[in-house]
Design an enzyme around this catalytic site. Structure first.
Site, mmCIF file in Angstrom:
data_model
loop_
_atom_site.group_PDB
_atom_site.id
_atom_site.type_symbol
_atom_site.label_atom_id
_atom_site.label_comp_id
_atom_site.label_asym_id
_atom_site.label_seq_id
_atom_site.Cartn_x
_atom_site.Cartn_y
_atom_site.Cartn_z
ATOM 1 N N ASP A 100 36.995 82.604 49.402
ATOM 2 C CA ASP A 100 37.662 83.722 48.900
ATOM 3 C C ASP A 100 38.947 83.879 49.309
ATOM 4 O O ASP A 100 39.502 83.028 50.112
ATOM 5 C CB ASP A 100 36.843 85.080 49.669
ATOM 6 C CG ASP A 100 37.530 86.334 49.597
ATOM 7 O OD1 ASP A 100 37.712 86.781 48.301
ATOM 8 O OD2 ASP A 100 37.794 86.982 50.396
ATOM 9 N N ASP A 155 35.244 86.801 53.928
ATOM 10 C CA ASP A 155 35.118 87.628 55.157
ATOM 11 C C ASP A 155 34.741 89.230 54.789
ATOM 12 O O ASP A 155 34.450 90.027 55.715
ATOM 13 C CB ASP A 155 36.625 87.660 55.750
ATOM 14 C CG ASP A 155 37.573 88.798 54.749
ATOM 15 O OD1 ASP A 155 37.460 88.488 53.343
ATOM 16 O OD2 ASP A 155 38.038 89.663 55.462
#
Length: 756
Positions: A448, A646
């Protein structure tokens, strides 16, 4: 574990809670039983979540038939709630997890306390004569019986159930080893004359092995306790997602606001959402302007401006203005609910790694029992009449004791415990041993962007002044105007000015126009900061469009700054890069991994970060379901995929991936869905984790090799293979020593991981 056939996508889907599973072998047996039913298209039993996900044709098979198939296998199942999309109350789930962990804790502590005097008496080796008497042995027998009954009775109950269904697992091995040691020891205590051949000068009582039975139970319970604490976080992940949605919404009907539970919201309801509140449903903005934090859904680090006609999503956070929204989707169809369902399905279909010891136990246990029975029968037929019974029992028990699965059972968990301890010292929190087992197979890793490769907060990246104005002058003016704003971009400007030591003042007056910019009056100066078009609306004569386009093309957010209707310059802001990101990507590439980046940001912003860190494959503008689809595509290509994220928007992809890493500074749900959590925001821990997994798997393989080799060589010796040629018969005492040495070798080999 999963079983599929070509019709896997057909039929209805049902999730059944399963009770009584103790290992991956149990899940495999349930899968096979379900797969044999007519109309079942696919079955996936997850030992970690204690559930079965089944797709079936309701015309050929009913939910009751599925439950019955599970029960006939020796386990228990129950039908889920009849309410569509119903979830067990979070408090109930937490209570069940806590009760199970508390029970294991109590049994482990009680077992350790009861076992301690048994071990002391057994290990005295004649130093304390009182411990070598018959009363001392009766005391050992009573204490060990208490350990087996109070602390270990579940192992024997499950072993008996498996025996009735002609199955075997690690519980069978534990029950076999401890049970045989205990029963032999009781027999030797009650009738020592049966074992005359084991007595020698100075000893009148045959050896007993009560301590072995007691300690094995305690160690296995400890392992179960650690496993319980790890797997309990699976359900916590889904609960954390559900907690994002507010329980009630302020519904406006006929001019009156009424608090309404979100499950009672109807399509077309008008809902008021005030600053600081979470949006209760997927909806369309009817009135008002604001900025909404959608990072939990899209991963976009910057708030999204909302005005009439904009869409908003359940669970996202309204930051500034008040909004009136019209409900477009019911609660069960919301985007947040889809994210929950994606996580649930991914966790249900993601199998724990099959343990080799469990896979061979179905064959190993019956063979050991058959060899022990054959040994007993052979010695009853062949031994001397005077000592026939004693030699037969001694040899048979020696087979059972030497085949006790201590080394086999310790081969994997000791390596995993040593490796996870080492990982903790490095700053890695490993959720389960399976994470280390699969990390060494990783061939592709997906990152990500926001909050992972970057820090997740905007920072000033570039300042372009106009004319002879300095960069510091532009920044100081912007910081003065933005000093009273709560907008994330404003805070980034103020932080940068403070970092440069620039002098700023508090405005005499201040007003913010949500989604556009701010107006401020400071010491007679009229300051305007915001979008270039906002400056034009305030009468500022400028040509900021060309400067802004330069920054926008590189993926930067743009603020134009004016002082007394004169353009000072433009400021470009972007998410700041983690300093270790580029070296980490280089390290992973040297390990031969394919590296990709998925981001909810626009293409320019995503490409800018990818180029900085050295990633060549990028998917921008990706929503949670698109990230999951990318993971699935890589797995279809044959890759073992790791995902690093996250945010809550990463939770489905983290759960779908074979291996997942989460940053500890990210959201709780990302960490709960992840296999491994980085306890400090340092991406360089990821290649360390993969390297540690290689060492761990190599150690496990060595342990299993020696454990199997030990059993292969030791069982014939215990059965008396050398007796005809040498007259030597392995006694249970020697068998116990051999068993202990094999276990010790496995433990010492595993402890080497602590230095890797």
């Amino acid at each position: 574990m999963s079983t599929h056939n070509p019709s896997a996508n057909l039929g209805e889907r049902i999730d059944l809670p399963i009770e009584g599973m103790s290992c991956a072998a149990c899940a495999a047996r349930i899968e096979r039983s379900l797969a044999r039913l007519p109309g079942v298209a696919s079955s996936s039993v997850n030992y970690a979540t204690k559930s079965a996900t089944i797709r079936f044709d309701p015309a050929l098979c009913s939910p009751d038939a599925l439950v019955q198939a599970v029960r006939e296998t020796g386990f228990d199942a129950s039908l889920p709630s009849s309410v569509p999309n119903a979830d067990p109350p979070a408090a109930d789930l937490e209570l069940l997890d806590a009760q199970h962990a508390a029970l294991l804790t109590r049994r482990t502590i009680a077992g350790a306390l009861l076992s301690l005097p048994v071990v002391v008496m057994a290990m005295s080796h004649g130093l304390i004569p009182a411990f070598e008497t018959a009363p001392a042995r009766y005391a050992q027998a009573l204490l060990t019986a208490a350990v087996l009954w109070i602390c270990g009775r579940d192992f024997y109950a499950r072993a008996w159930r498996e025996l009735r269904h002609a199955n075997a697992s690690m519980d069978s091995l534990v029950a076999l080893g401890t049970g045989s040691a205990f029963l032999y020891s009781c027999l030797a205590t009650l009738s020592p004359s049966l074992f005359v051949h084991t007595a020698h000068q100075g000893h009148h009582l045959p050896p007993v092995y009560f301590e072995a039975a007691a300690v094995i139970i305690v160690l296995v319970l400890l392992g179960k306790l650690l496993e319980s604490r790890a797997t309990a976080r699976t359900s916590a992940a889904i609960r954390s997602l559900m907690h994002l949605q507010p329980p009630t919404a302020s519904v406006e009907r006929e001019g009156i606001e009424t608090p309404t539970p979100i499950e009672h919201l109807r399509l077309g309801d008008r809902v008021i959402v005030r600053p600081g509140e979470r949006i209760p449903a997927d909806a369309l903005v009817q009135r008002g302007q604001s900025v909404v934090d959608e990072s939990m859904l899209t991963g976009e680090s910057l708030p999204v401006e909302k005005s009439p006609g904009s869409r908003v999503f359940a669970g996202t956070l309204n930051s500034l203005g008040s909004l009136t929204i019209i409900v477009e989707k019911e609660e069960r169809d919301s985007t947040l609910r889809r994210v929950v369902q994606i996580v649930r399905e991914a966790q249900g279909s993601k199998p724990p790694i099959s343990r080799l010891a469990d896979r061979v136990s179905a064959i190993f246990v019956p063979i050991v029992i058959a060899i022990a029975a054959a040994t007993l029968a052979a010695w009853l037929l062949l031994a001397d009449n005077d000592n026939r019974v004693g030699m037969a029992i001694s040899a048979a028990v020696s087979v059972l004791i030497i085949a006790c699965p201590c080394a086999l059972g310790l081969a994997t968990p000791t390596a995993i415990m040593a490796a996870t301890g080492r990982a903790a010292s490095l700053g890695l929190l490993v959720r389960s041993g399976e994470s280390l087992e699969i990390a060494h197979k990783t061939s592709a890793i997906v990152f990500d962007k926001t909050g992972t490769l970057t820090k997740g907060s905007p920072a000033v990246a570039e300042i372009i002044p106009v004319g002879n104005v300095s960069q510091d002058h532009v920044l100081a003016a912007a910081a003065t105007a933005e000093s009273l704003s709560e907008h994330p971009l404003a805070k980034a400007v103020v932080r940068e000015a403070a970092a440069r030591g620039l002098a700023t003042t508090t405005p005499d007056s201040f007003s913010a126009v949500p989604g556009r910019g701010v107006l401020a009056n400071a010491n007679g100066r009229q300051l305007v900061v915001g979008r270039p078009e906002f400056l034009s609306q305030q009468g500022v004569q400028h040509d900021a469009a060309a400067l802004a386009s330069q920054l926008s093309a590189r993926g930067l957010a743009v603020l134009a700054v004016a002082d007394n209707a004169s353009l000072l310059g433009v400021i470009g802001l972007a998410d700041s890069l983690r300093p270790e990101a580029a070296p980490t990507i280089a390290s992973l590439r040297t390990l031969g991994l394919r590296i990709l980046m998925l981001s909810g940001d626009a293409q320019p912003a995503a490409q800018r970060v990818a180029q900085q860190v050295g990633i060549h494959e990028v998917l921008a503008g990706a929503l949670p379901d698109q990230k999951s689809a990318t993971i699935d595509s890589l797995r279809t290509q044959g890759h073992v995929v790791a995902m690093v994220g996250d945010g809550i928007n990463d939770a489905p992809a983290l759960a779908r991936a074979d291996l997942s890493f989460a940053i500890a500074t990210g959201s709780d749900i990302a960490m709960q869905s992840a296999s491994i959590t980085l306890m400090r925001p340092d991406l360089s821990l990821i290649p360390r984790a993969i390297q540690l997994s290689h060492h761990t798997i190599r150690t496990i393989r060595q342990n299993l090799f020696w454990a199997f080799l030990y059993n292969t060589l030791a069982i014939p010796l215990a059965a008396g293979a050398l007796y005809p040629a040498t007259g030597l018969l392995l006694s249970p005492m020697v068998a116990s020593a051999a068993m202990t040495l094999s276990s010790l070798s496995v433990v010492l080999n595993s402890l080497r991981l602590a230095r890797s």
